[in-house]
Scaffold this active site. Structure first.
Site: not given
Ligand code: IPE
Ligand code: IPE
Ligand code: MG
Length: 248
Positions: A12, A60
């Site tokens: 991330d 996502n």
């Protein structure tokens, strides 16, 4: 230093890395791919048996179309460019998630790469793509439900092993250690079943900045943890004194 058999990473912070430099987010993702290449090499050298990388989540898909397309493009390039290296280094590629949702060209390369490397045994590189743990569990329940509906199984007979067998990660041991970069302290729908007893490690480093040093720091911290699996510390000392194997 204790080396986890299975290391899982939530990569991330690509977007923030780019934003801090006033660059488009996609350049952060591109830099993130370089980190993937480096960290795969480090894990191989360290003797990690399986490395699972959370590369694209079910959630996502909701990002701006431009970013989703760019990410899929990077994935395709990565697979095309890295396949021979992956294969030469004895890495077996695997993938978990709803792979059929990926663009056709990508799922094709992915399937071919998985097949081509299926005989390799130095390390498993497992990519979580279009992956969400709840989705994976839901699909597993559907498989078991069908078994029951068709009379091949009784509800009371379902075991943890049956559930495990119906998951995408079937055949891969549970992660010993999870690393999440970028300072976020959440799991974000990643391997919920499989991480029941994983050690969790969070670092502020953004994924594009994550280096061998950060990895070693995580492994040192992991080495200091005592994994008790519900037992007492005294019980573990006894087991070790008797030269016994870990119970897990
Ligand atoms: C991780 O970086 C990569 C993917 C989720 C594909 P992010 O894109 O989430 O980066 P941040 O969290 O916005 O910084
Ligand atoms: C998790 O990162 C998914 C991947 C690293 C692929 P996100 O950046 O999407 O996670 P949240 O939504 O901030 O929790
Ligand atoms: Mg993020």
């Amino acid at each position: 230093m204790q080396i986890p058999q299975h290391l899982a990473i939530i990569m991330d912070g690509n977007g923030r890395w780019a934003e801090q430099r006033h660059l488009p987010r996609i350049l952060g993702h591109r830099k993130g791919v370089e980190t993937v290449q480096a960290i795969v090499g480090e894990c191989l050298e360290l003797g990690i048996g399986c490395l699972t990388l959370y590369a694209f989540s079910s959630e996502n898909w909701g990002r701006p179309q431009e970013e989703v397309e760019a990410l899929m493009g990077l994935l395709g390039t990565f697979l095309k460019k890295e396949l021979s290296q992956i294969n030469d280094r004895g890495i077996r590629l695997m993938a978990v998630g709803e792979l059929h949702r990926l663009p056709k060209s990508i799922s094709k390369i992915l399937k071919e790469s998985i097949k081509k490397t299926s005989g390799n045994d130095r390390m498993v590189l497992n990519l979580a793509l279009s992956y969400g743990s709840r989705n994976e569990l839901t699909r597993a329940m559907q498989v078991l439900g069908r078994e029951i509906a068709d009379g091949r199984m009784q509800a009371e007979q379902i075991t943890e092993a049956d559930i495990e067998a119906a998951l995408d990660t079937h055949g891969i041991p549970d992660p010993d250690l999870l690393i999440r970069t970028s300072g976020e302290m959440r799991i974000s729908n990643f391997l919920l079943w499989q991480m029941a007893y994983s050690e969790l490690y969070f670092t502020e480093a953004l994924w594009p900045d994550f280096s061998r040093e950060h990895l070693l720091q995580a492994l040192e911290e992991y080495s200091r943890r005592q994994r008790r699996f519900g037992l007492t510390a005294a019980q573990l000392r006894d087991t070790n004194a008797n030269g016994g194997e870990k119970s897990h």
